[in-house]
Design a protein around this motif. Structure first.
Motif, short mmCIF file in Angstrom:
data_model
loop_
_atom_site.label_atom_id
_atom_site.label_comp_id
_atom_site.label_asym_id
_atom_site.label_seq_id
_atom_site.Cartn_x
_atom_site.Cartn_y
_atom_site.Cartn_z
N TYR A 48 19.05 -2.84 11.65
CA TYR A 48 17.86 -2.22 11.08
C TYR A 48 17.08 -3.24 10.26
O TYR A 48 17.58 -3.80 9.29
N VAL A 49 15.83 -3.47 10.67
CA VAL A 49 14.94 -4.40 9.99
C VAL A 49 14.23 -3.65 8.86
O VAL A 49 13.55 -2.66 9.10
N ASP A 50 14.41 -4.13 7.63
CA ASP A 50 13.80 -3.49 6.47
C ASP A 50 12.44 -4.12 6.21
O ASP A 50 12.33 -5.22 5.67
N GLU A 96 0.85 -1.18 0.00
CA GLU A 96 0.00 0.00 0.00
C GLU A 96 0.89 1.23 0.00
O GLU A 96 2.06 1.17 0.37
N SER A 97 0.35 2.36 -0.40
CA SER A 97 1.16 3.53 -0.72
C SER A 97 2.13 3.94 0.37
O SER A 97 3.20 4.48 0.10
N GLU A 98 1.81 3.65 1.61
CA GLU A 98 2.71 4.01 2.70
C GLU A 98 3.84 3.01 2.82
O GLU A 98 3.62 1.82 2.99
N ARG A 99 5.08 3.45 2.71
CA ARG A 99 6.23 2.58 2.89
C ARG A 99 6.54 2.45 4.37
O ARG A 99 6.38 3.39 5.15
N TRP A 100 6.96 1.28 4.79
CA TRP A 100 7.14 1.03 6.22
C TRP A 100 8.53 1.40 6.73
O TRP A 100 8.72 1.70 7.89
N GLY A 101 9.52 1.34 5.84
CA GLY A 101 10.85 1.79 6.22
C GLY A 101 11.64 0.77 7.03
O GLY A 101 11.29 -0.40 7.12
N ARG A 102 12.72 1.26 7.66
CA ARG A 102 13.62 0.40 8.42
C ARG A 102 13.47 0.71 9.91
O ARG A 102 13.52 1.85 10.33
N GLU A 103 13.35 -0.35 10.68
CA GLU A 103 13.12 -0.23 12.11
C GLU A 103 14.37 -0.64 12.88
O GLU A 103 14.88 -1.74 12.68
N PRO A 104 14.91 0.21 13.76
CA PRO A 104 16.08 -0.18 14.55
C PRO A 104 15.73 -1.25 15.56
O PRO A 104 14.64 -1.27 16.12
N MET A 105 16.67 -2.16 15.78
CA MET A 105 16.48 -3.24 16.75
C MET A 105 17.83 -3.55 17.38
O MET A 105 18.86 -3.50 16.70
N GLU A 106 17.82 -3.88 18.65
CA GLU A 106 19.07 -4.18 19.36
C GLU A 106 19.27 -5.68 19.43
O GLU A 106 18.36 -6.43 19.79
N GLY A 122 23.60 -1.22 9.22
CA GLY A 122 23.54 0.23 9.31
C GLY A 122 22.28 0.76 8.65
O GLY A 122 21.66 0.09 7.82
N GLU A 123 21.89 1.95 8.99
CA GLU A 123 20.66 2.53 8.45
C GLU A 123 20.77 2.80 6.96
O GLU A 123 19.76 2.92 6.27
N ASP A 124 22.01 2.89 6.44
CA ASP A 124 22.20 3.14 5.02
C ASP A 124 21.99 1.90 4.17
O ASP A 124 22.03 1.96 2.94
N ALA A 125 21.76 0.76 4.78
CA ALA A 125 21.45 -0.50 4.09
C ALA A 125 22.57 -1.01 3.20
O ALA A 125 22.34 -1.72 2.24
#
Length: 242
Positions: free
Chosen positions: A176-178, A158-168, A196-199
């Motif tokens: 970062y979970v994509d 759906e139009s909203e992208r979920w992005g990357r979620e930080p996890m320890e 890293g957040e830059d994937a």
């Protein structure tokens, strides 16, 4: 037309619709189609699908005739994935696909899905256009194996992208979970995890069935979640990751 849950008695009709749909919409050979149907919709697999509380198999029933069906799965992270939507070619163009899609989306949300995505092979032009017409956006693609052949499968969300979620991690490292990048698992999808957040640095995978990290891969590219047994099976192109 009535959209209802499938029953074991619908097996022959489901296989027939799948065969007709695959022949009309995909560049698959006869043997590949036969092998795929036997693997996905034989009586044993159909029984397992119907018994799985996280699986959803709906049929479009037109006065006693099955003209289409959808197969979906709900993961523990509340992601609903529409794996297949088939409509008999003789019953297309009259809104059956849209009705089946809307009912599937409603059912997934009733089951608790908060994020929806769909998968369709790249060479199915009408299928890709269909998702775009429903307001979904292409979020990525991956290669899959069907009867020993490699095909590209597109992921739509759906139009909203979920992005990357930080996890320890257990070691205290932040990864970062994509949520927009998935790979198939035997129970539920595996999300790609980056260091890293830059994937740029791939760390491993996140099992969406039990919400745990799974970063141990054997020499054949096979990953198994220690928490629930969800398995990412190695495919022919996995040699690139060894």
């Amino acid at each position: 037309m009535n959209v209802r849950p499938a029953s074991p008695a619908d097996g022959p009709a489901i296989r027939d619709v799948a065969r007709r749909s695959l022949q009309a919409s995909y560049s698959l050979g006869p043997q590949a189609i036969t092998s795929a149907i036997e693997e996905w919709y034989d009586e044993e697999q159909l029984e397992a699908t119907l018994a799985d509380g996280d699986r959803l198999l709906l049929v479009a029933d037109d006065d006693g005739q099955i003209v289409g069906f959808s197969e979906s799965v709900l993961a523990a992270d509340n992601t609903g994935t529409l794996l297949w939507l088939h409509v008999d070619p003789a019953h297309r163009g009259v809104g059956n696909a849209a009705s089946l899609f809307e009912r599937t989306r409603e059912q997934l949300r009733e089951l608790g899905a908060t994020h929806l995505q769909g998968r369709v092979l790249d060479d199915n032009v009408d299928g890709n256009t269909f998702y775009e017409e429903q307001g979904f956006e292409r979020a990525g693609s991956e290669e899959i194996d069907i009867a020993g052949q490699t095909y590209v499968e597109n992921l739509y969300t759906e139009s909203e992208r979920w992005g990357r979620e930080p996890m320890e991690t257990d070691e205290g490292r932040t990864v970062y979970v994509d949520h927009d990048n998935h790979e198939r698992g035997s129970i539920a999808p595996f999300h790609v995890v980056y260091g890293g957040e830059d994937a740029e640095d791939r760390y491993g995978y996140f099992c969406s069935n039990c919400n745990t990290l799974a970063n141990a891969m054997d020499s054949m590219g096979r990953i198994e979640c220690d928490g629930c047994g969800n398995v990412r099976k190695p495919l022919r192109w996995d040699a690139a990751y060894l």
